[in-house]
Design a protein around this motif. Sequence first.
Motif, PDB file in Angstrom:
ATOM      1  N   ARG A 112       0.835  -1.205   0.000  1.00 25.73           N
ATOM      2  CA  ARG A 112       0.000   0.000   0.000  1.00 25.73           C
ATOM      3  C   ARG A 112       0.875   1.263   0.000  1.00 25.73           C
ATOM      4  O   ARG A 112       0.556   2.254  -0.663  1.00 25.73           O
ATOM      5  CB  ARG A 112      -0.909  -0.039   1.242  1.00 25.73           C
ATOM      6  N   ILE A 113       1.989   1.210   0.722  1.00 22.08           N
ATOM      7  CA  ILE A 113       2.867   2.381   0.835  1.00 22.08           C
ATOM      8  C   ILE A 113       3.821   2.491  -0.353  1.00 22.08           C
ATOM      9  O   ILE A 113       3.996   3.558  -0.936  1.00 22.08           O
ATOM     10  CB  ILE A 113       3.691   2.316   2.143  1.00 22.08           C
ATOM     11  N   ALA A 114       4.440   1.371  -0.725  1.00 27.13           N
ATOM     12  CA  ALA A 114       5.528   1.404  -1.707  1.00 27.13           C
ATOM     13  C   ALA A 114       5.066   1.343  -3.157  1.00 27.13           C
ATOM     14  O   ALA A 114       5.736   1.854  -4.044  1.00 27.13           O
ATOM     15  CB  ALA A 114       6.493   0.260  -1.429  1.00 27.13           C
ATOM     16  N   GLY A 115       3.947   0.665  -3.413  1.00 28.37           N
ATOM     17  CA  GLY A 115       3.475   0.546  -4.786  1.00 28.37           C
ATOM     18  C   GLY A 115       3.982  -0.708  -5.483  1.00 28.37           C
ATOM     19  O   GLY A 115       4.785  -1.466  -4.938  1.00 28.37           O
ATOM     20  N   ARG A 116       3.513  -0.909  -6.696  1.00 29.85           N
ATOM     21  CA  ARG A 116       3.741  -2.165  -7.413  1.00 29.85           C
ATOM     22  C   ARG A 116       5.211  -2.407  -7.760  1.00 29.85           C
ATOM     23  O   ARG A 116       5.688  -3.530  -7.694  1.00 29.85           O
ATOM     24  CB  ARG A 116       2.905  -2.191  -8.697  1.00 29.85           C
ATOM     25  N   ASP A 117       5.935  -1.369  -8.148  1.00 30.62           N
ATOM     26  CA  ASP A 117       7.330  -1.551  -8.550  1.00 30.62           C
ATOM     27  C   ASP A 117       8.161  -2.193  -7.451  1.00 30.62           C
ATOM     28  O   ASP A 117       8.948  -3.110  -7.694  1.00 30.62           O
ATOM     29  CB  ASP A 117       7.950  -0.208  -8.953  1.00 30.62           C
ATOM     30  N   VAL A 118       7.984  -1.707  -6.229  1.00 32.87           N
ATOM     31  CA  VAL A 118       8.737  -2.248  -5.092  1.00 32.87           C
ATOM     32  C   VAL A 118       8.287  -3.675  -4.785  1.00 32.87           C
ATOM     33  O   VAL A 118       9.110  -4.548  -4.510  1.00 32.87           O
ATOM     34  CB  VAL A 118       8.561  -1.352  -3.842  1.00 32.87           C
ATOM     35  N   VAL A 119       6.979  -3.896  -4.844  1.00 38.47           N
ATOM     36  CA  VAL A 119       6.447  -5.232  -4.551  1.00 38.47           C
ATOM     37  C   VAL A 119       7.005  -6.260  -5.534  1.00 38.47           C
ATOM     38  O   VAL A 119       7.355  -7.380  -5.152  1.00 38.47           O
ATOM     39  CB  VAL A 119       4.899  -5.225  -4.608  1.00 38.47           C
ATOM     40  N   GLU A 120       7.078  -5.892  -6.806  1.00 37.42           N
ATOM     41  CA  GLU A 120       7.602  -6.829  -7.814  1.00 37.42           C
ATOM     42  C   GLU A 120       9.075  -7.144  -7.581  1.00 37.42           C
ATOM     43  O   GLU A 120       9.545  -8.226  -7.935  1.00 37.42           O
ATOM     44  CB  GLU A 120       7.397  -6.255  -9.217  1.00 37.42           C
ATOM     45  N   LYS A 121       9.808  -6.219  -6.967  1.00 34.89           N
ATOM     46  CA  LYS A 121      11.212  -6.480  -6.626  1.00 34.89           C
ATOM     47  C   LYS A 121      11.303  -7.435  -5.437  1.00 34.89           C
ATOM     48  O   LYS A 121      12.229  -8.254  -5.340  1.00 34.89           O
ATOM     49  CB  LYS A 121      11.937  -5.179  -6.322  1.00 34.89           C
ATOM     50  N   SER A 153       1.911 -19.519  -2.052  1.00 33.06           N
ATOM     51  CA  SER A 153       2.373 -18.441  -1.175  1.00 33.06           C
ATOM     52  C   SER A 153       1.277 -17.402  -0.963  1.00 33.06           C
ATOM     53  O   SER A 153       0.942 -16.633  -1.865  1.00 33.06           O
ATOM     54  CB  SER A 153       3.608 -17.768  -1.777  1.00 33.06           C
ATOM     55  N   PHE A 154       0.748 -17.399   0.237  1.00 32.04           N
ATOM     56  CA  PHE A 154      -0.281 -16.420   0.560  1.00 32.04           C
ATOM     57  C   PHE A 154       0.310 -15.025   0.660  1.00 32.04           C
ATOM     58  O   PHE A 154      -0.389 -14.029   0.570  1.00 32.04           O
ATOM     59  CB  PHE A 154      -0.952 -16.797   1.874  1.00 32.04           C
ATOM     60  N   ASP A 155       1.635 -14.958   0.834  1.00 29.36           N
ATOM     61  CA  ASP A 155       2.297 -13.667   0.944  1.00 29.36           C
ATOM     62  C   ASP A 155       2.134 -12.858  -0.340  1.00 29.36           C
ATOM     63  O   ASP A 155       1.967 -11.643  -0.303  1.00 29.36           O
ATOM     64  CB  ASP A 155       3.785 -13.866   1.261  1.00 29.36           C
ATOM     65  N   PHE A 156       2.185 -13.550  -1.488  1.00 28.23           N
ATOM     66  CA  PHE A 156       1.948 -12.875  -2.758  1.00 28.23           C
ATOM     67  C   PHE A 156       0.563 -12.232  -2.774  1.00 28.23           C
ATOM     68  O   PHE A 156       0.376 -11.128  -3.277  1.00 28.23           O
ATOM     69  CB  PHE A 156       2.059 -13.859  -3.929  1.00 28.23           C
ATOM     70  N   VAL A 157      -0.406 -12.964  -2.220  1.00 33.25           N
ATOM     71  CA  VAL A 157      -1.787 -12.474  -2.188  1.00 33.25           C
ATOM     72  C   VAL A 157      -1.890 -11.253  -1.272  1.00 33.25           C
ATOM     73  O   VAL A 157      -2.608 -10.297  -1.571  1.00 33.25           O
ATOM     74  CB  VAL A 157      -2.747 -13.579  -1.725  1.00 33.25           C
ATOM     75  N   SER A 158      -1.175 -11.281  -0.158  1.00 34.16           N
ATOM     76  CA  SER A 158      -1.191 -10.139   0.766  1.00 34.16           C
ATOM     77  C   SER A 158      -0.615  -8.901   0.094  1.00 34.16           C
ATOM     78  O   SER A 158      -1.151  -7.796   0.225  1.00 34.16           O
ATOM     79  CB  SER A 158      -0.374 -10.475   2.023  1.00 34.16           C
ATOM     80  N   TYR A 159       0.491  -9.084  -0.615  1.00 31.70           N
ATOM     81  CA  TYR A 159       1.077  -7.965  -1.354  1.00 31.70           C
ATOM     82  C   TYR A 159       0.097  -7.441  -2.397  1.00 31.70           C
ATOM     83  O   TYR A 159      -0.107  -6.227  -2.522  1.00 31.70           O
ATOM     84  CB  TYR A 159       2.371  -8.405  -2.052  1.00 31.70           C
ATOM     85  N   ALA A 160      -0.495  -8.366  -3.152  1.00 32.01           N
ATOM     86  CA  ALA A 160      -1.417  -7.973  -4.222  1.00 32.01           C
ATOM     87  C   ALA A 160      -2.639  -7.241  -3.660  1.00 32.01           C
ATOM     88  O   ALA A 160      -3.117  -6.264  -4.251  1.00 32.01           O
ATOM     89  CB  ALA A 160      -1.866  -9.198  -5.014  1.00 32.01           C
ATOM     90  N   ALA A 161      -3.131  -7.700  -2.511  1.00 25.30           N
ATOM     91  CA  ALA A 161      -4.294  -7.059  -1.895  1.00 25.30           C
ATOM     92  C   ALA A 161      -3.983  -5.614  -1.522  1.00 25.30           C
ATOM     93  O   ALA A 161      -4.850  -4.736  -1.607  1.00 25.30           O
ATOM     94  CB  ALA A 161      -4.723  -7.837  -0.658  1.00 25.30           C
ATOM     95  N   GLY A 162      -2.738  -5.373  -1.111  1.00 20.22           N
ATOM     96  CA  GLY A 162      -2.331  -4.017  -0.749  1.00 20.22           C
ATOM     97  C   GLY A 162      -2.318  -3.066  -1.931  1.00 20.22           C
ATOM     98  O   GLY A 162      -2.354  -1.839  -1.762  1.00 20.22           O
ATOM     99  N   LEU A 163      -2.263  -3.621  -3.138  1.00 22.00           N
ATOM    100  CA  LEU A 163      -2.265  -2.800  -4.359  1.00 22.00           C
ATOM    101  C   LEU A 163      -3.674  -2.513  -4.859  1.00 22.00           C
ATOM    102  O   LEU A 163      -3.848  -1.745  -5.800  1.00 22.00           O
ATOM    103  CB  LEU A 163      -1.466  -3.508  -5.457  1.00 22.00           C
ATOM    104  N   THR A 164      -4.663  -3.154  -4.245  1.00 21.08           N
ATOM    105  CA  THR A 164      -6.054  -2.942  -4.641  1.00 21.08           C
ATOM    106  C   THR A 164      -6.698  -1.870  -3.761  1.00 21.08           C
ATOM    107  O   THR A 164      -6.058  -1.308  -2.876  1.00 21.08           O
ATOM    108  CB  THR A 164      -6.865  -4.240  -4.524  1.00 21.08           C
ATOM    109  N   ALA A 165      -7.976  -1.619  -4.003  1.00 20.72           N
ATOM    110  CA  ALA A 165      -8.710  -0.628  -3.209  1.00 20.72           C
ATOM    111  C   ALA A 165      -9.261  -1.227  -1.920  1.00 20.72           C
ATOM    112  O   ALA A 165      -9.949  -0.546  -1.158  1.00 20.72           O
ATOM    113  CB  ALA A 165      -9.843  -0.049  -4.042  1.00 20.72           C
TER     114      ALA A 165
END
Length: 229
Positions: A112-121, A153-165
């Motif tokens: 939510r804070i960093a955005g998609r670019d950081v999450v993909e890294k 990996s549920f962690d991927f889902v947690s990251y992805a959820a943070g990028l949604t509304a």
Amino acid sequence: MKKNIAKIILLLVVVAAVLSYFWIPVVNSKINYIFMLFSSMSVESIIGYIRSFGVYAGVISFFLMVFQSVAAPLPAFLITFANAAIFGWWKGAILSWGSAMAGALLCFMIARIAGRDVVEKLTSKLAMDSVDVYFQKYGKHTILICRLLPFVSFDFVSYAAGLTAMGVVPFLIATGIGQLPATLVYSYVGGMLTGSVKTVVTALLLIFALSTFVFLLKKIYSEKQKKEI
């Protein structure tokens, strides 16, 4: 303004962590050892590691779960088995559930804070693209479905959820409900198993999880069909 400050703080924390890993030998060796523990897929090794901290075993277990959440995709179910063996099944379940919630929330907030670019890294573009497909198809059900699968990996889902509304509270509710059944089951059997029996039961749990997954998919598909009629 607040989001910019949060980004700066997050960046400073990441830089400090990276510098510590590469420039402080003790930190480097500890992190490498933890990765080795997870890659060994040995519950006994993780049990021994957590127990070696004595009265601080619970704290170490908590931070191990949070660490594996951020450093996706390390297998969380190994810690759940270990917690059950060390603390008993119900205390282990509480510890595993609570620490997994903390880890999921941390991943959500980082995204939510960093955005998609950081999450993909932190993860990978391919992983995030695949999770995006799940969110597009199943929406909020994605969290419930993926949490029931022990080797996804549920962690991927947690990251992805943070990028949604999605809001923090709905995310925590879906996460808590989604991870509770698996945590209870893994904790209960984990407290009774030793040696090669763990492999057999893990396989049985995977079959159970896949069956549940198929059931949920059918239910979601039926609901969509009803709406379209």
